[in-house]
Design a protein around this motif. Structure first.
Motif, PDB file in Angstrom:
ATOM      1  N   ASP A 261       0.786  -1.230   0.000  1.00  0.00           N
ATOM      2  CA  ASP A 261       0.000   0.000   0.000  1.00  0.00           C
ATOM      3  C   ASP A 261       0.821   1.283   0.000  1.00  0.00           C
ATOM      4  OD1 ASP A 261      -2.346  -1.544   0.127  1.00  0.00           O
ATOM      5  OD2 ASP A 261      -2.145  -1.743   2.298  1.00  0.00           O
ATOM      6  N   SER A 262       2.121   1.197   0.003  1.00  0.00           N
ATOM      7  CA  SER A 262       2.945   2.399  -0.013  1.00  0.00           C
ATOM      8  C   SER A 262       3.040   2.967  -1.432  1.00  0.00           C
ATOM      9  CB  SER A 262       4.346   2.075   0.522  1.00  0.00           C
ATOM     10  OG  SER A 262       4.910   0.989  -0.189  1.00  0.00           O
ATOM     11  N   ALA A 263       3.625   4.138  -1.533  1.00  0.00           N
ATOM     12  CA  ALA A 263       3.818   4.811  -2.822  1.00  0.00           C
ATOM     13  C   ALA A 263       5.306   4.890  -3.112  1.00  0.00           C
ATOM     14  CB  ALA A 263       3.203   6.208  -2.794  1.00  0.00           C
ATOM     15  N   ALA A 264       5.698   4.554  -4.347  1.00  0.00           N
ATOM     16  CA  ALA A 264       7.124   4.572  -4.687  1.00  0.00           C
ATOM     17  C   ALA A 264       7.318   4.942  -6.142  1.00  0.00           C
ATOM     18  CB  ALA A 264       7.765   3.208  -4.408  1.00  0.00           C
ATOM     19  N   GLY A 265       8.329   5.762  -6.387  1.00  0.00           N
ATOM     20  CA  GLY A 265       8.681   6.083  -7.762  1.00  0.00           C
ATOM     21  C   GLY A 265       9.275   4.885  -8.472  1.00  0.00           C
ATOM     22  N   ALA A 298       8.086   6.945  -1.001  1.00  0.00           N
ATOM     23  CA  ALA A 298       9.531   6.944  -1.225  1.00  0.00           C
ATOM     24  C   ALA A 298       9.830   7.110  -2.700  1.00  0.00           C
ATOM     25  CB  ALA A 298      10.149   5.642  -0.713  1.00  0.00           C
ATOM     26  N   ALA A 299      10.782   7.954  -3.013  1.00  0.00           N
ATOM     27  CA  ALA A 299      11.206   8.058  -4.406  1.00  0.00           C
ATOM     28  C   ALA A 299      11.789   6.730  -4.887  1.00  0.00           C
ATOM     29  CB  ALA A 299      12.231   9.179  -4.558  1.00  0.00           C
ATOM     30  N   LEU A 300      12.535   6.058  -4.012  1.00  0.00           N
ATOM     31  CA  LEU A 300      13.067   4.724  -4.298  1.00  0.00           C
ATOM     32  C   LEU A 300      12.818   3.859  -3.077  1.00  0.00           C
ATOM     33  CD1 LEU A 300      14.741   2.638  -5.899  1.00  0.00           C
ATOM     34  CD2 LEU A 300      16.805   3.663  -4.894  1.00  0.00           C
ATOM     35  N   ALA A 301      12.096   2.745  -3.254  1.00  0.00           N
ATOM     36  CA  ALA A 301      11.794   1.823  -2.154  1.00  0.00           C
ATOM     37  C   ALA A 301      12.401   0.466  -2.470  1.00  0.00           C
ATOM     38  CB  ALA A 301      10.287   1.699  -1.949  1.00  0.00           C
ATOM     39  N   LEU A 302      13.375   0.063  -1.685  1.00  0.00           N
ATOM     40  CA  LEU A 302      14.060  -1.208  -1.902  1.00  0.00           C
ATOM     41  C   LEU A 302      13.443  -2.268  -0.995  1.00  0.00           C
ATOM     42  CD1 LEU A 302      17.704   0.131  -2.171  1.00  0.00           C
ATOM     43  CD2 LEU A 302      16.090  -0.354  -4.021  1.00  0.00           C
ATOM     44  N   TRP A 303      12.194  -2.610  -1.310  1.00  0.00           N
ATOM     45  CA  TRP A 303      11.535  -3.689  -0.573  1.00  0.00           C
ATOM     46  C   TRP A 303      12.129  -5.003  -1.064  1.00  0.00           C
ATOM     47  CZ3 TRP A 303       8.485  -2.898   3.474  1.00  0.00           C
ATOM     48  CH2 TRP A 303       7.783  -1.691   3.581  1.00  0.00           C
ATOM     49  N   ALA A 334      13.273  10.029   0.544  1.00  0.00           N
ATOM     50  CA  ALA A 334      13.909   9.888  -0.764  1.00  0.00           C
ATOM     51  C   ALA A 334      14.218   8.426  -1.067  1.00  0.00           C
ATOM     52  CB  ALA A 334      15.180  10.727  -0.830  1.00  0.00           C
ATOM     53  N   ILE A 335      14.696   7.676  -0.058  1.00  0.00           N
ATOM     54  CA  ILE A 335      15.034   6.273  -0.263  1.00  0.00           C
ATOM     55  C   ILE A 335      14.646   5.493   0.981  1.00  0.00           C
ATOM     56  CG2 ILE A 335      17.417   6.629   0.513  1.00  0.00           C
ATOM     57  CD1 ILE A 335      18.253   4.438  -1.484  1.00  0.00           C
TER      58      ILE A 335
END
Length: 361
Positions: A261-265, A298-303, A334-335
């Motif tokens: 459910d999060s938002a990520a670029g 997050a602009a970048l999400a490293l899930w 941002a990350i």
């Protein structure tokens, strides 16, 4: 689709699906493969210079929230199984149908098309690494550039599964809906590998380059995921020199601090290795509506799911998150890296520029 009697390269041919708006699993163009017989292969096809309009008209509204509707399961260009050498292809019955490795649509070129009024713009659904060999998807316009218009591409812009070394480049994308889309990453512009949780036959090494994502927006009052570029499955993908903006969801009635459910670029979803994320510009802006509970943007999400997501390289990107609003415990960053992993998965994160504005968090 280009009329040679007109100057330049144009989209002079329109193909429209005139089924009723609520007809599910329809497509404008379909490549129906099989694992035997004369429907085994569909090689060297070119889909070019077309305007493709689906039957899912006018569904960017608060009444269309179920992914199990034409707003969630119709297609512009669809390639998977169901082919038959003597009769027409069998009906599509779900969104997770895959075609095995004996079926082949190699050398497929999808170029300079415009796609509108479907849930999923381009969906290639293979179940072996070589179904879509030498795939190129370039210079297409997927979605509606007008924010809030009732006709959109609602769920997924371009998704690839079953290809190795595919090229997805130079596409412009806009995605918008009210869908309660619960796949990890939510609605998205570009993706490799989602649909099913298996890593078998997903393919690898897709190059996402020079794409421009102008909007991925979920208007649902709940918090459902939104993603610009998602690396859902597979290894060795390259995300290079893309521009991502307009990624935003809501926080009126649900939390959103999780992969779904999060938002990520740009987002990694599973534990693939050897991804390269270089020279991208991500700029997230806007005010998140509501304040129900903690939410992540997050602009970048490293899930990643395990510490085996090694050899990930993130270099020379501009990562900006200027989103404001939401619950006081929300984080607009941002990350993002999952804290449970620490720094034990051998990522190289180097020479990036980070900007975090408006919000105090």
């Amino acid at each position: 689709g280009n009329n040679p009697l007109t100057p330049g390269i144009n989209r002079n041919l329109t193909i429209e699906n005139l089924e009723p708006t609520d007809t599910r699993y329809s497509s404008v163009l379909r490549i129906a493969l099989n694992t035997s017989g004369h429907a085994l292969t569909a090689t060297n096809n070119t889909l070019k210079n077309l305007i493709l309009s689906g039957n899912a008209r006018g569904l960017n509204n608060a009444s269309t929230t179920f992914p199990t509707s034409s707003g969630g399961d119709t297609y512009g260009i669809y390639a998977s199984g169901g082919g038959n050498e003597t009769t027409g292809p069998s009906n599509v019955a779900n969104t997770t149908t895959l075609i095995g490795g004996s079926g082949s649509a190699q050398n497929l070129l999808i170029e300079n098309n415009e796609i509108m009024s479907v849930a999923r713009g381009i969906s290639l659904q293979g179940n072996a690494d070589n179904v879509f060999s030498n795939l190129i998807i370039r210079n297409n316009r997927v979605g509606n550039s007008t924010t809030g218009h009732i006709d959109q591409v609602y769920a997924v812009g371009i998704s690839v599964r079953g290809a190795t070394g595919a090229v997805v480049e130079g596409n412009d994308l806009w995605i918008e809906s009210y869908l309660a889309f619960t796949s990890p990453g939510g609605i998205r512009a570009l993706d490799h590998g989602f649909l099913v949780s298996s890593d078998t036959g997903v393919g690898s090494g897709t190059r996402f380059e020079r794409n421009r994502i102008f909007r991925v927006k979920n208007n649902n009052s709940g918090t459902y995921g939104v993603t610009g570029i998602a690396l859902s499955r597979g290894n060795g993908h390259r995300v290079i020199n893309n521009f991502v903006m307009g990624i935003l969801n809501n926080n009126v009635s649900r939390n959103g601090f999780n992969p779904t459910d999060s938002a990520a670029g740009i987002r990694t979803v599973s534990s693939g290795i050897n991804h390269k994320i270089f020279h991208n510009s991500v700029h997230m802006t806007g005010e998140m509506q509501g304040s129900f509970g903690a939410t992540l943007t997050a602009a970048l999400a490293l899930w990643v799911t395990t510490a085996n997501s090694e050899r990930l390289e993130v270099r020379n990107n501009i990562l900006s998150n200027q989103i404001s609003g939401g619950h006081p415990d929300s984080k607009h960053v941002a990350i993002y890296l999952p804290p449970s992993l620490g720094w034990g998965y051998n990522a190289i994160i180097d020479n990036n520029a980070y900007f975090q504005g408006n919000a105090s968090n």
